[in-house]
Scaffold this active site. Structure first.
Site, PDB file in Angstrom:
ATOM      1  N   ASP A 237       0.804  -1.223   0.000  1.00 59.68           N
ATOM      2  CA  ASP A 237       0.000   0.000   0.000  1.00 59.68           C
ATOM      3  C   ASP A 237       0.835   1.271   0.000  1.00 59.68           C
ATOM      4  OD1 ASP A 237       0.871  -0.164   2.632  1.00 59.68           O
ATOM      5  OD2 ASP A 237      -1.121  -0.110   3.528  1.00 59.68           O
ATOM      6  N   VAL A 238       2.034   1.238   0.565  1.00 57.26           N
ATOM      7  CA  VAL A 238       2.857   2.449   0.577  1.00 57.26           C
ATOM      8  C   VAL A 238       3.279   2.835  -0.841  1.00 57.26           C
ATOM      9  CG1 VAL A 238       5.061   3.424   1.304  1.00 57.26           C
ATOM     10  CG2 VAL A 238       3.655   2.164   2.937  1.00 57.26           C
TER      11      VAL A 238
END
Length: 497
Positions: A237-238
């Protein structure tokens, strides 16, 4: 219209979007799933719940864009969760997710024995939330379960497997685990052995934007996706939110306020992976770059926690009404400070056992004061991340904000004032799912991520810093630092344990 699908497995829900190849948002759907805390420090989720939510969301999106030609699927997911499968592909219990801190002792043991190796090759300061530490905990505390495992998959990669029957991950997700060589993009077998498991459990590592497999007929029947559609592994997700924020060129800072707060800045890969104490380094979806990551463990969570605390059946205060209570509170929250360590401290302290606090409470403290203080406390932790980046040579020319907390206008303005930089709230706030869809577009069209994300800030709302608030926020920031460092020192002192 041709379109791609982006699937983001977040901490509390899956978000699915359909994005046209012209960049238009065609549909978006979210489905929640529960989190289980069987013991203090343990945080788990059921992969079956993830898959059920994904199937429901995909069928709804598919129905909404029934006329669209779906040409690709991309994935994103919460980092540092691990799913164990046996030789028949059956789940061996629930997934241990990133919020879980049971592996503190195992992380410390690995750091003591292999800290230099992890810093030099994995570019990590290992802690309890990493997959490496979790697998080490299983080797010591649940060896029967680990011994039955034949696959250890990361969160989004479980969905990749359910869609395609392919077991694979990408460099960004793998780099957060604490056991990937960031230069060769291979698993570090020495660390796996030290943690007590066979590296053959881990999936192969492939490019974020290269097709890993195709939707199977079985998955098609369950999701409504056409059989044979290509699927890319996407990114953790980063890295996905970095793509969705347009953090693909120097000087663009992305800030997201989901459950956690993320602060990301793209750097040349060789420069990014030099040792930088106090922050994470994560591989970018663009193989020529990497990301500096500052993490606020309780970002948007802090404000939703306060709302749960102050509402009741007799006084059903809405979230919007609570936020409005802060509108008349001056910068500095009338002397109240909030330390946003509800789930531990990350950047710059890396102290999972730290805890949050209000300081400066009095009998005159109001809900408005507390709301303002919570928003300020998260903004101050973001400022610590930014100061770390600039100390290490990062240049920031533009700040973009997204995810749920960005819907609060006052919070956006507080961030602009605290950072003393203009902040642009992006038009599409669910940046991880958007980033996943854009990675799929790169795979099927060959257009670079930089080109696809070049115009993401257009149409966003700009918040300019108010110079009149500068002095008040400077004083409040100094109070915050005293409280934050006091909590960290409390945890460090063995007499407090």
């Amino acid at each position: 219209m041709k379109a791609t699908i982006g699937i983001d497995l977040g901490t509390s829900a899956v978000k699915v979007v359909a994005v046209g190849l012209d960049g238009s948002l065609l549909a978006e759907v979210s489905r929640p799933y529960p989190t289980h805390t069987p013991l203090p420090g343990w945080v788990e989720q059921s992969p079956d719940d993830w898959w059920t939510a994904v199937c429901q969301a995909l069928r709804e999106v598919r129905a909404t864009v029934a006329e669209a030609d779906l040409v690709g699927v991309g994935l994103s997911g919460q980092l540092n969760g691990v799913v164990l499968l046996d030789d028949a592909g059956q789940l061996l219990g629930d997934a241990i997710i990133w919020l879980d801190t049971r592996a503190t002792a195992e992380a410390e043991k690995l750091v003591n024995g292999f800290g230099d190796l992890m810093r030099e090759r994995a570019a990590t300061e290992l802690n309890a939330i990493t997959v490496l530490a979790k697998l080490a905990w299983l080797a010591v505390n649940d060896p029967e379960r680990l011994g039955r495992a034949r696959s250890a998959l990361l969160v989004k990669d479980y969905i990749l497997w359910r869609l395609t029957d392919v077991r694979q991950t990408d460099p960004s997700d793998a780099s957060a685990t604490g056991m990937m060589d960031v230069y060769t993009l291979d698993w570090i077998e020495e660390l796996c052995a030290a943690a007590g498991f066979d590296p053959k459990l881990l999936p192969p590592i492939g490019r974020s934007t290269a097709v890993a497999g195709y939707v199977t007929p079985r998955a098609s029947a369950m999701t409504g996706l056409p059989s044979g559609v290509p699927v890319v592994p996407g990114a953790g997700d980063v890295a996905a939110l970095a793509v969705g924020c347009g953090v693909a060129e120097a000087g663009v800072l992305g800030v997201t306020l989901g459950t956690a707060g993320h602060v990301v800045l793209a750097r040349d890969a060789e420069e990014a992976f030099r040792i930088r104490p106090g922050m994470w380094r994560v591989t970018h979806a663009d193989p020529d770059q990497a990301l500096w990551l500052g993490l606020v463990m309780s970002g948007g969570l802090s404000l939703s926690w306060l709302h749960r605390l102050v509402r009741s059946a007799d006084s059903p205060l809405t979230f919007d009404a609570m936020v409005a209570c802060a509108n008349q509170v001056p910068p500095g929250a009338n002397g109240l400070s909030f330390i946003p360590f509800l789930e531990g401290a990350a950047t710059p302290y890396a102290m999972p056992s730290a805890r949050g606090a209000f300081t400066g409470l009095s009998s005159s403290t109001s809900i408005g004061d507390m709301t303002q203080a919570v928003m300020e406390g998260v903004a101050f932790n973001v400022r610590q991340c930014v100061e770390l980046f600039t100390e290490y040579g990062g240049s920031i020319k533009e700040v973009r904000i997204a995810e749920g907390g960005a819907r609060v206008d006052r919070w956006c303005q507080i961030l602009a004032d605290v950072l003393q930089r203009p902040v642009v709230r992006l038009e599409h706030l669910d940046t991880s799912s958007l980033g996943a869809a854009l990675m799929a577009q790169t795979a099927v069209t060959g257009v670079s991520l930089r080109s696809l994300t070049a115009d993401l800030a257009k149409g966003g709302r700009r918040f300019d810093p108010d110079a009149l608030n500068l002095d008040a926020y400077e004083r409040a920031y100094r109070r915050y630092l005293v409280g934050a460092e006091g909590e960290v020192n409390r945890v460090r002192d063995p007499r407090n344990h």
